[in-house]
Design an enzyme around this catalytic site. Structure first.
Site, PDB file in Angstrom:
ATOM      1  CE1 TYR A 195      -4.028  -2.469   5.943  1.00  0.00           C
ATOM      2  CE2 TYR A 195      -3.609   0.428   4.917  1.00  0.00           C
ATOM      3  CZ  TYR A 195      -3.641  -0.782   4.823  1.00  0.00           C
ATOM      4  OH  TYR A 195      -4.120  -1.530   3.354  1.00  0.00           O
TER       5      TYR A 195
ATOM      6  CB  SER B  26      -0.676   0.357   1.428  1.00  0.00           C
ATOM      7  OG  SER B  26      -1.831   1.708   1.648  1.00  0.00           O
TER       8      SER B  26
END
Length: 255
Positions: A160, A147
């Site tokens: 995250y 990501s």
């Protein structure tokens, strides 16, 4: 790799977190490219809708229950996938836990859950694939779904983002270690993709516009674009690509 059907080699893949969102789109795209599939999620029953999709017609598709926080579950899932689909040539580490929380409010258990699913589980599943490929002297490929949160900072996404940054470095480290054995390891790092879960998170128009404003192109990448990137990295055309991160972000990380 795989059996020969209609004069062409049948390719085999395992896709984690395949019941919805990116995993579902990736599984369908690989099926259209001629892959037989082991598709996983925590509960195999969650995969029922995917299994009825017409794009899977004519392909061997096996639903597998997989809990990435459990070493025993990883071992059993890989064994079942290999036994029912055939020797696996591609692993797509897609399954992930998100966490939107200020760093000072993150609990010990939340940290463990996100890192165990997003990073630790993918590492050990990748090792199972590499071990099998090395033992059988055949090539293999791992594509990790990272990501842009692993490349740039963003408030309240610390755990995250740390997990995705770890995936990016894991990609490089494993690529170097396994290159001589013909096992390629790459990653795809999209900006926010409007999956069903993200649509719920960004239902507030102001929040959605704030995320969109960070992307110079003015649009979010799509599930299909991420799936196409995975298919490319798994293809013969990417045979010389390993240890790389393909960023799909509309220019976010270039700004």
């Amino acid at each position: 790799m795989g059996d020969v059907k209609d004069g062409a080699a049948t390719r085999t893949a395992m896709v984690t977190g395949a019941s919805t969102g990116l995993g579902r789109a990736i599984a369908l795209a690989l099926a259209r490219e001629g892959f037989d599939l082991a598709v996983t999620d925590i509960e195999a029953g969650w995969l029922t809708e995917l299994l009825s999709h017409p794009d899977l017609a004519g392909r061997r598709v096996v639903p597998v229950s997989l809990e990435l926080r459990s070493e025993a579950s990883i071992r059993e899932a890989f064994a079942r996938a290999s036994g029912e689909v055939g020797p696996l040539g591609l692993l797509v580490n897609n399954a992930a836990r998100a966490l939107h929380r200020p760093a000072v409010e993150v609990s010990w258990d939340e940290w463990d859950e996100v890192l165990d699913v997003n990073l630790k589980g993918g590492f050990f599943l990748s090792a199972f694939l590499a071990r099998a490929c090395i033992a059988e002297a055949r090539p293999g490929s791992v594509v990790n779904i990272a990501s842009t949160h692993g490349l740039v900072g963003l408030a309240e996404r610390s755990v995250y983002g740390i997990s995705k940054g770890g995936i990016i470095q894991m990609t490089r480290m494993l690529a170097i270690e396994w290159a001589a054995q013909g096992i390629r390891v790459n990653a795809v790092a999209p900006a926010t993709v409007m999956t069903p879960s993200r649509q719920q998170i960004l239902a507030d128009p102001r929040r959605r516009e704030a995320m969109l404003a960070r992307i110079p192109s003015g649009r979010f990448p799509t599930e299909e674009e991420v799936a196409a990137a995975v298919c490319y990295l798994a293809s013969p055309g990417a045979a010389s690509i390993t240890g790389q991160v393909l960023v799909l972000d509309g220019g976010l990380t270039a700004a």
